[in-house]
Motif scaffolding. Structure first.
Motif, PDB file in Angstrom:
ATOM      1  N   ILE A   1      -7.114  15.872   0.925  1.00 45.24           N
ATOM      2  CA  ILE A   1      -8.100  15.840  -0.170  1.00 45.24           C
ATOM      3  C   ILE A   1      -9.491  16.193   0.347  1.00 45.24           C
TER       4      ILE A   1
ATOM      5  N   THR B   1     -11.662  18.783   1.914  1.00 45.66           N
ATOM      6  CA  THR B   1     -11.736  20.204   2.247  1.00 45.66           C
ATOM      7  C   THR B   1     -13.208  20.609   2.361  1.00 45.66           C
TER       8      THR B   1
ATOM      9  N   MET C   1       2.444   1.913  -3.204  1.00 45.51           N
ATOM     10  CA  MET C   1       1.467   2.506  -4.130  1.00 45.51           C
ATOM     11  C   MET C   1       1.389   4.024  -3.923  1.00 45.51           C
ATOM     12  N   TRP C   2       1.395   4.440  -2.666  1.00 50.03           N
ATOM     13  CA  TRP C   2       1.340   5.878  -2.383  1.00 50.03           C
ATOM     14  C   TRP C   2       2.651   6.556  -2.757  1.00 50.03           C
TER      15      TRP C   2
ATOM     16  N   ASN D   1     -19.051  -3.109   7.310  1.00 51.88           N
ATOM     17  CA  ASN D   1     -18.910  -2.227   6.146  1.00 51.88           C
ATOM     18  C   ASN D   1     -18.702  -0.765   6.545  1.00 51.88           C
ATOM     19  N   ILE D   2     -19.434  -0.324   7.582  1.00 49.26           N
ATOM     20  CA  ILE D   2     -19.254   1.064   8.045  1.00 49.26           C
ATOM     21  C   ILE D   2     -17.824   1.228   8.585  1.00 49.26           C
TER      22      ILE D   2
ATOM     23  N   GLN E   1      -6.478   7.703   3.518  1.00 46.21           N
ATOM     24  CA  GLN E   1      -6.231   8.602   2.381  1.00 46.21           C
ATOM     25  C   GLN E   1      -5.494   9.862   2.848  1.00 46.21           C
TER      26      GLN E   1
ATOM     27  N   THR F   1     -11.030   3.076   5.382  1.00 49.15           N
ATOM     28  CA  THR F   1     -10.651   3.542   4.040  1.00 49.15           C
ATOM     29  C   THR F   1     -10.505   5.065   4.023  1.00 49.15           C
ATOM     30  N   PHE F   2     -11.428   5.760   4.697  1.00 46.96           N
ATOM     31  CA  PHE F   2     -11.317   7.220   4.800  1.00 46.96           C
ATOM     32  C   PHE F   2     -10.014   7.610   5.502  1.00 46.96           C
TER      33      PHE F   2
ATOM     34  N   TYR G   1     -16.504  18.352   3.154  1.00 50.80           N
ATOM     35  CA  TYR G   1     -15.900  17.020   3.289  1.00 50.80           C
ATOM     36  C   TYR G   1     -15.111  16.939   4.600  1.00 50.80           C
TER      37      TYR G   1
ATOM     38  N   MET H   1     -15.202  -0.555   7.773  1.00 51.35           N
ATOM     39  CA  MET H   1     -14.283  -0.626   6.629  1.00 51.35           C
ATOM     40  C   MET H   1     -14.223   0.726   5.919  1.00 51.35           C
ATOM     41  N   ALA H   2     -15.387   1.373   5.795  1.00 51.63           N
ATOM     42  CA  ALA H   2     -15.442   2.703   5.166  1.00 51.63           C
ATOM     43  C   ALA H   2     -14.626   3.688   5.993  1.00 51.63           C
TER      44      ALA H   2
ATOM     45  N   MET I   1     -17.360  16.565   7.609  1.00 52.08           N
ATOM     46  CA  MET I   1     -17.791  15.168   7.710  1.00 52.08           C
ATOM     47  C   MET I   1     -16.645  14.278   8.236  1.00 52.08           C
TER      48      MET I   1
ATOM     49  N   ILE J   1       0.146  16.384  -2.721  1.00 52.38           N
ATOM     50  CA  ILE J   1      -1.288  16.433  -3.009  1.00 52.38           C
ATOM     51  C   ILE J   1      -1.919  17.434  -2.050  1.00 52.38           C
TER      52      ILE J   1
ATOM     53  N   PHE K   1       0.842  -1.204   0.000  1.00 52.73           N
ATOM     54  CA  PHE K   1       0.000   0.000   0.000  1.00 52.73           C
ATOM     55  C   PHE K   1       0.875   1.252   0.000  1.00 52.73           C
TER      56      PHE K   1
END
Lengths: 264, 262
Positions: free
Chosen positions: A196, A198, A47-48, A181-182, A192, A188-189, A201, A184-185, A204, A58, A44
């Motif tokens: 990204i 702003t 990849m970054w 799933n929540i 990153q 995932t958030f 977003y 995992m989300a 949240m 970024i 991972f």
């Protein structure tokens, strides 16, 4: 009070020892899983590295920020998976009635639930955290202390969020997959580049899905060592523990035994 | 031949129908897919603004959608086959007028196809709402879908092969995870290999993931008959190799089968 704490600590180490013994029933499997986890995490990061190598930065974030993020996130996830993984299985315990076993235990139910499961492979995450911190360049003593502190706060937020999501099972049936799933989300958030997100977003990112307390704020703390950031992160960690524990207790009051019959 | 196809077609249909009824699993997949698309769309939007290239997110998000359709639709046939071998369940099937392996493969294909089609349909609408226009011409869309489905079918076969390796290995799960990670990185599952350094792409070329994932999914933003032909030829070549291994393993399995318990 202090006596209670020492007893709980002793029990904690005893449980961890038994998890270790279980994992080492097959030494080859245990160690290869750790190595695979490490390779997975490093792939991972590679990849970054490719992205940052191509783009430079970024929205103000560079690769060393990403390494710090990975150090904190991997540490937080490792502590959760090694010492509190049982929280993830809470919906299953509630649905099949095995929660009763923990409720009748003389220890605090939440402690017993949290320590009931452990995934040995996640030692690979701790190794990844260490590698990322070394590669980040922030290797002075203060940065190290801040990284450890930020990791502990991030762990508190991560475990609290998982507890909050798992406790939904007290109010609705069959929420294991939804919770997974929540969560995992959320992970995932967190993984990153925080830059990204702003505007709305970002709001949240620090509220409904508080992934910013695993990525953005810890990285800010390690880089700036600023007192307001320190207090903000500490406050968020404490608040998340208070809210999730209260939600768990509220749910527990609604819990009716599964009347499961079995011999232990 | 027709009779054989009908026989395995029945297993395919049964698994397909069962998959359709598993709404919890499908909604979970869609939720996770939406989160992935949303986050990576944001990432490529930000990079696009930075690079003055507004079409960047369109290319990479459609690429991501098709990559995830292949990856997330995999129903873990390796675990089913490993359990069958370890528990001795396969002994019950070995004297039936069907191939045990093809039966499991047809079932896995059925489950995969449900997830693949649902993610393809809903995911395309999600991606379209995020990017506005797709990076391909709509007339090529059916071909791209077929190529990606074939890649998924090869992927399922590959994991069935991993399941059969339970004959020799203590833990096939570790091998499956390792292969998953290799596929992830050498197949360019999140970011296409075109942005990776040349030395890395040169290594990736020697793995099946290069054609099964990258070359096939690349058709989304770089469709040409030459690229399609290259992907089809390389995928066929890898399929032959995988089928060779599966045939060899299955032959040994039939000889070595043990029955545990009743």
């Amino acid at each position: 009070m202090a006596d209670d704490f020492i007893k709980t600590l002793k029990l904690f180490f005893y449980i961890q020892k038994s998890h270790f013994k279980t994992a080492f029933l097959s030494v080859g499997d245990a160690l290869s899983n750790v190595v695979i986890m490490l390779i997975n995490n490093l792939s991972f990061i590679f990849m970054w590295w490719v992205i940052f190598h191509n783009k430079g930065s970024i929205n103000g974030w560079d690769f060393s920020d990403m390494l710090l993020l990975n150090a904190v996130m991997n540490n937080a996830f490792a502590i959760f998976a090694l010492f509190a993984r049982g929280i993830q299985a809470l919906p299953e315990y509630i649905d099949n009635g095995s929660l009763d076993n923990y409720l009748v235990s003389p220890q605090r139910p939440l402690f017993m639930i949290a320590t009931s499961e452990s995934t040995f492979a996640n030692w690979g995450d701790l190794l990844t955290g260490l590698i990322c911190w070394i590669l980040s360049g922030y290797t002075d003593l203060l940065s190290f202390a801040l990284m450890i502190y930020a990791s502990l706060c991030a762990t508190a937020v991560l475990i609290s969020y998982r507890l909050l999501v798992s406790s939904l099972a007290f109010f609705a049936g069959d929420t294991q997959k939804l919770g997974d799933n929540i969560f995992m989300a959320f992970i995932t958030f967190s993984s990153q580049p925080a830059s990204i997100f702003t505007g709305w977003y970002k709001v949240m990112f620090l509220s409904i899905i508080p992934a910013g307390f695993i990525s953005l704020i810890p990285v800010m703390l390690i880089k700036t060592a600023a007192l307001p950031v320190f207090l903000f992160l500490s406050g968020a960690a404490v608040l998340s523990i208070v809210i999730s524990a209260a939600f768990f207790r509220f749910g527990l009051k609604r819990y009716a035994s599964g009347n499961r019959f079995g011999v232990r | 031949m027709t009779e054989t196809l009908l026989k395995y077609g029945a297993f395919f249909r049964a698994a397909f129908k069962q998959g359709l009824l598993n709404r919890g699993m499908l909604s979970g997949l869609l939720f996770f897919l939406f989160i992935l698309l949303f986050i990576y769309n944001r990432l490529w939007e930000v990079i696009g603004i930075q690079d003055n290239n507004s079409s960047l997110n369109t290319i990479y998000i459609w690429y991501l959608l098709f990559a995830e359709m292949i990856i997330l639709s995999l129903p873990k046939p390796d675990r089913v086959l490993t359990d069958d071998i370890r528990s001795g369940t396969m002994a019950y099937y070995i004297n039936k007028p069907i191939s045990f392996f093809l039966m499991r493969y047809a079932e896995a294909l059925g489950s995969m196809t449900v997830s693949f089609l649902v993610m393809g349909g809903v995911g395309s609408l999600m991606t379209l709402s995020l990017t506005g226009v797709p990076p391909f011409e709509w007339r090529y869309f059916p071909l791209i879908i077929i190529m990606c489905w074939l890649s998924s079918a090869i992927n399922v076969l590959f994991y069935c092969g991993i399941g059969l390796s339970a004959l020799w290995l203590e833990s096939t799960r570790t091998l499956a995870v390792a292969v998953e990670r290799l596929a992830f990185i050498f197949g360019g599952a999140i970011f296409p290999l075109s942005i990776y350094p040349d030395w890395f792409v040169d290594i990736a070329r020697w793995t099946p993931f290069y054609s099964v994932y990258y070359l096939t999914i690349k058709l989304v933003y770089d469709f040409s008959w030459t690229n399609l032909f290259e992907a089809a030829v390389l995928n066929s070549l890898w399929t032959v190799l995988i089928v060779g291994f599966v045939g060899f393993a299955y032959h040994h399995l039939n000889k070595k089968v043990n029955i545990y318990g009743g």
